[in-house]
Design a protein around this motif. Structure first.
Motif, PDB file in Angstrom:
ATOM      1  N   MET A 101     -11.697   4.664   4.599  1.00 21.80           N
ATOM      2  CA  MET A 101     -12.318   4.833   3.280  1.00 21.80           C
ATOM      3  C   MET A 101     -12.357   3.525   2.514  1.00 21.80           C
ATOM      4  SD  MET A 101     -10.459   8.373   2.111  1.00 21.80           S
ATOM      5  CE  MET A 101     -10.853   8.075   0.377  1.00 21.80           C
ATOM      6  N   LYS A 102     -11.215   2.862   2.449  1.00 19.80           N
ATOM      7  CA  LYS A 102     -11.112   1.654   1.624  1.00 19.80           C
ATOM      8  C   LYS A 102     -12.037   0.546   2.120  1.00 19.80           C
ATOM      9  CE  LYS A 102      -7.977  -1.217  -0.941  1.00 19.80           C
ATOM     10  NZ  LYS A 102      -6.657  -1.285  -1.528  1.00 19.80           N
ATOM     11  N   THR A 103     -12.227   0.447   3.441  1.00 20.14           N
ATOM     12  CA  THR A 103     -13.117  -0.594   3.965  1.00 20.14           C
ATOM     13  C   THR A 103     -14.560  -0.389   3.499  1.00 20.14           C
ATOM     14  OG1 THR A 103     -13.602   0.570   6.034  1.00 20.14           O
ATOM     15  CG2 THR A 103     -11.734  -0.975   6.051  1.00 20.14           C
ATOM     16  N   MET A 104     -14.889   0.821   3.092  1.00 20.71           N
ATOM     17  CA  MET A 104     -16.244   1.128   2.632  1.00 20.71           C
ATOM     18  C   MET A 104     -16.313   1.370   1.124  1.00 20.71           C
ATOM     19  SD  MET A 104     -18.183   0.830   5.187  1.00 20.71           S
ATOM     20  CE  MET A 104     -17.413  -0.015   6.546  1.00 20.71           C
ATOM     21  N   GLY A 105     -15.263   0.965   0.398  1.00 22.49           N
ATOM     22  CA  GLY A 105     -15.296   1.040  -1.059  1.00 22.49           C
ATOM     23  C   GLY A 105     -14.961   2.397  -1.639  1.00 22.49           C
ATOM     24  N   GLN A 106     -14.383   3.274  -0.855  1.00 26.04           N
ATOM     25  CA  GLN A 106     -13.997   4.605  -1.328  1.00 26.04           C
ATOM     26  C   GLN A 106     -12.486   4.640  -1.537  1.00 26.04           C
ATOM     27  OE1 GLN A 106     -16.301   6.896  -2.089  1.00 26.04           O
ATOM     28  NE2 GLN A 106     -17.873   5.462  -1.388  1.00 26.04           N
ATOM     29  N   ALA A 107     -12.032   5.335  -2.559  1.00 28.45           N
ATOM     30  CA  ALA A 107     -10.592   5.342  -2.844  1.00 28.45           C
ATOM     31  C   ALA A 107     -10.034   6.712  -3.209  1.00 28.45           C
ATOM     32  CB  ALA A 107     -10.284   4.358  -3.972  1.00 28.45           C
ATOM     33  N   ARG A 108     -10.895   7.721  -3.347  1.00 29.26           N
ATOM     34  CA  ARG A 108     -10.411   9.043  -3.780  1.00 29.26           C
ATOM     35  C   ARG A 108     -10.138   9.943  -2.593  1.00 29.26           C
ATOM     36  NH1 ARG A 108     -13.470  12.159  -8.372  1.00 29.26           N
ATOM     37  NH2 ARG A 108     -11.670  13.516  -8.460  1.00 29.26           N
ATOM     38  N   LEU A 109      -8.869  10.068  -2.290  1.00 25.68           N
ATOM     39  CA  LEU A 109      -8.417  10.909  -1.197  1.00 25.68           C
ATOM     40  C   LEU A 109      -7.640  12.077  -1.780  1.00 25.68           C
ATOM     41  CD1 LEU A 109      -7.915  11.353   1.873  1.00 25.68           C
ATOM     42  CD2 LEU A 109      -5.914   9.869   1.630  1.00 25.68           C
ATOM     43  N   VAL A 110      -7.914  13.281  -1.280  1.00 19.66           N
ATOM     44  CA  VAL A 110      -7.187  14.484  -1.688  1.00 19.66           C
ATOM     45  C   VAL A 110      -6.678  15.144  -0.413  1.00 19.66           C
ATOM     46  CG1 VAL A 110      -7.335  16.739  -2.800  1.00 19.66           C
ATOM     47  CG2 VAL A 110      -8.633  14.806  -3.726  1.00 19.66           C
ATOM     48  N   LEU A 111      -5.404  15.486  -0.400  1.00 17.72           N
ATOM     49  CA  LEU A 111      -4.806  16.150   0.755  1.00 17.72           C
ATOM     50  C   LEU A 111      -4.567  17.609   0.421  1.00 17.72           C
ATOM     51  CD1 LEU A 111      -2.183  13.393   1.645  1.00 17.72           C
ATOM     52  CD2 LEU A 111      -4.508  13.664   2.544  1.00 17.72           C
ATOM     53  N   VAL A 112      -4.996  18.483   1.320  1.00 18.10           N
ATOM     54  CA  VAL A 112      -4.795  19.921   1.145  1.00 18.10           C
ATOM     55  C   VAL A 112      -3.857  20.409   2.244  1.00 18.10           C
ATOM     56  CG1 VAL A 112      -5.876  22.199   1.168  1.00 18.10           C
ATOM     57  CG2 VAL A 112      -7.041  20.275   0.050  1.00 18.10           C
ATOM     58  N   ALA A 113      -2.695  20.873   1.843  1.00 17.41           N
ATOM     59  CA  ALA A 113      -1.713  21.479   2.745  1.00 17.41           C
ATOM     60  C   ALA A 113      -1.523  20.723   4.054  1.00 17.41           C
ATOM     61  CB  ALA A 113      -2.093  22.938   3.015  1.00 17.41           C
ATOM     62  N   ARG A 146       1.807   2.574   7.702  1.00 17.48           N
ATOM     63  CA  ARG A 146       1.524   1.495   8.646  1.00 17.48           C
ATOM     64  C   ARG A 146       0.055   1.543   9.081  1.00 17.48           C
ATOM     65  NH1 ARG A 146       5.376   2.455  11.777  1.00 17.48           N
ATOM     66  NH2 ARG A 146       4.309   3.777  13.247  1.00 17.48           N
ATOM     67  N   ARG A 147      -0.449   2.728   9.375  1.00 17.64           N
ATOM     68  CA  ARG A 147      -1.835   2.856   9.849  1.00 17.64           C
ATOM     69  C   ARG A 147      -2.854   2.688   8.725  1.00 17.64           C
ATOM     70  NH1 ARG A 147      -2.928   7.402  13.903  1.00 17.64           N
ATOM     71  NH2 ARG A 147      -4.873   6.264  14.003  1.00 17.64           N
ATOM     72  N   SER A 148      -2.410   2.750   7.475  1.00 17.40           N
ATOM     73  CA  SER A 148      -3.342   2.521   6.368  1.00 17.40           C
ATOM     74  C   SER A 148      -3.705   1.047   6.252  1.00 17.40           C
ATOM     75  CB  SER A 148      -2.765   3.037   5.050  1.00 17.40           C
ATOM     76  OG  SER A 148      -1.739   2.196   4.578  1.00 17.40           O
ATOM     77  N   ALA A 149      -2.872   0.160   6.775  1.00 15.09           N
ATOM     78  CA  ALA A 149      -3.165  -1.274   6.894  1.00 15.09           C
ATOM     79  C   ALA A 149      -3.807  -1.874   5.647  1.00 15.09           C
ATOM     80  CB  ALA A 149      -4.039  -1.527   8.122  1.00 15.09           C
ATOM     81  N   GLY A 150      -3.135  -1.751   4.521  1.00 14.35           N
ATOM     82  CA  GLY A 150      -3.651  -2.336   3.288  1.00 14.35           C
ATOM     83  C   GLY A 150      -4.237  -1.315   2.321  1.00 14.35           C
ATOM     84  N   ALA A 151      -4.328  -0.065   2.740  1.00 11.98           N
ATOM     85  CA  ALA A 151      -4.867   0.979   1.866  1.00 11.98           C
ATOM     86  C   ALA A 151      -3.743   1.881   1.349  1.00 11.98           C
ATOM     87  CB  ALA A 151      -5.910   1.804   2.612  1.00 11.98           C
ATOM     88  N   GLU A 152      -2.572   1.294   1.165  1.00 13.19           N
ATOM     89  CA  GLU A 152      -1.425   2.064   0.683  1.00 13.19           C
ATOM     90  C   GLU A 152      -1.704   2.685  -0.686  1.00 13.19           C
ATOM     91  OE1 GLU A 152      -1.199  -1.127   1.726  1.00 13.19           O
ATOM     92  OE2 GLU A 152       0.099  -1.068   3.505  1.00 13.19           O
ATOM     93  N   ASP A 153      -2.481   1.976  -1.517  1.00 13.17           N
ATOM     94  CA  ASP A 153      -2.810   2.506  -2.842  1.00 13.17           C
ATOM     95  C   ASP A 153      -3.600   3.806  -2.755  1.00 13.17           C
ATOM     96  OD1 ASP A 153      -4.912   0.892  -1.757  1.00 13.17           O
ATOM     97  OD2 ASP A 153      -5.815   0.694  -3.742  1.00 13.17           O
ATOM     98  N   VAL A 154      -4.462   3.922  -1.760  1.00 11.84           N
ATOM     99  CA  VAL A 154      -5.237   5.153  -1.573  1.00 11.84           C
ATOM    100  C   VAL A 154      -4.283   6.309  -1.263  1.00 11.84           C
ATOM    101  CG1 VAL A 154      -7.004   6.304  -0.171  1.00 11.84           C
ATOM    102  CG2 VAL A 154      -7.300   3.900  -0.827  1.00 11.84           C
TER     103      VAL A 154
END
Length: 182
Positions: free
Chosen positions: A27-39, A50-58
């Motif tokens: 998401m972050k590589t394409m300028g998206q930042a709004r992530l919602v997790l459901v259950a 670790r796998r977010s590789a710089g997208a920890e804020d997301v």
């Protein structure tokens, strides 16, 4: 508020925290930042970060909700990503068409959502009934299973292209070109 700020990526019942991290990176590589997790089946862990590789804020900003209905309650447009046709009667869109619809609705100040299901089973019929249309990535029918983060990347990329097209100025006419009178 920007168009991207009105687009949310909703991951339902994610089984592996690492896939959530990889999806956040996509998401972050394409300028998206709004992530919602459901259950999610498991909480975010070291593998997710670790796998977010710089997208920890997301990941840190992603709310965790109990149901898909809660996650999309305020959305005017909800598109569910599905690998196969179901008994639920929904219009099926290609990723580029789905992205264009999301961007157009978000540009009109609407909240919109792109919903992804579980790694093994996808979205249930009940969850798809909360969607206005389905998005289908036209993969090889002999091996149609995409990794969750790969599917998120495809849709995030198409959203990026749709936003860039909308933001691009109209091309200037060629020198010496004149429009015909109406």
């Amino acid at each position: 508020m920007t168009v991207s700020a009105r687009i949310r990526f909703v991951l339902v019942g994610t089984q592996h925290p690492g896939n959530i991290g990889a999806a956040a990176r996509a998401m972050k590589t394409m300028g998206q930042a709004r992530l919602v997790l459901v259950a999610p089946e498991r909480a975010l862990d070291e593998d997710a970060y670790r796998r977010s590789a710089g997208a920890e804020d997301v990941l840190q900003q992603a709310p965790v909700l109990g149901t898909l209905a809660e996650a999309v309650a305020d959305c005017r447009l909800v598109l569910g990503c599905t690998a196969r046709s179901r008994r639920v009667s929904l219009e099926e869109l290609l990723p580029a068409d789905g992205a264009q619809r999301l961007v157009a609705a978000a540009a009109e100040q609407a909240e919109v959502a792109l919903v992804f299901g579980r790694e093994r089973t996808g979205l249930t019929n009940e969850e798809l009934q909360l969607c206005h249309a389905a998005v289908h990535i036209p993969s090889d029918p002999a091996f149609s299973s995409l990794n969750l983060a790969a599917a998120v990347q495809v849709l995030a990329y198409e959203l990026r292209l749709a936003q860039l097209r909308d933001a691009a100025p109209a091309p200037a006419p060629e020198p010496g070109f004149r429009e015909a009178p109406a």
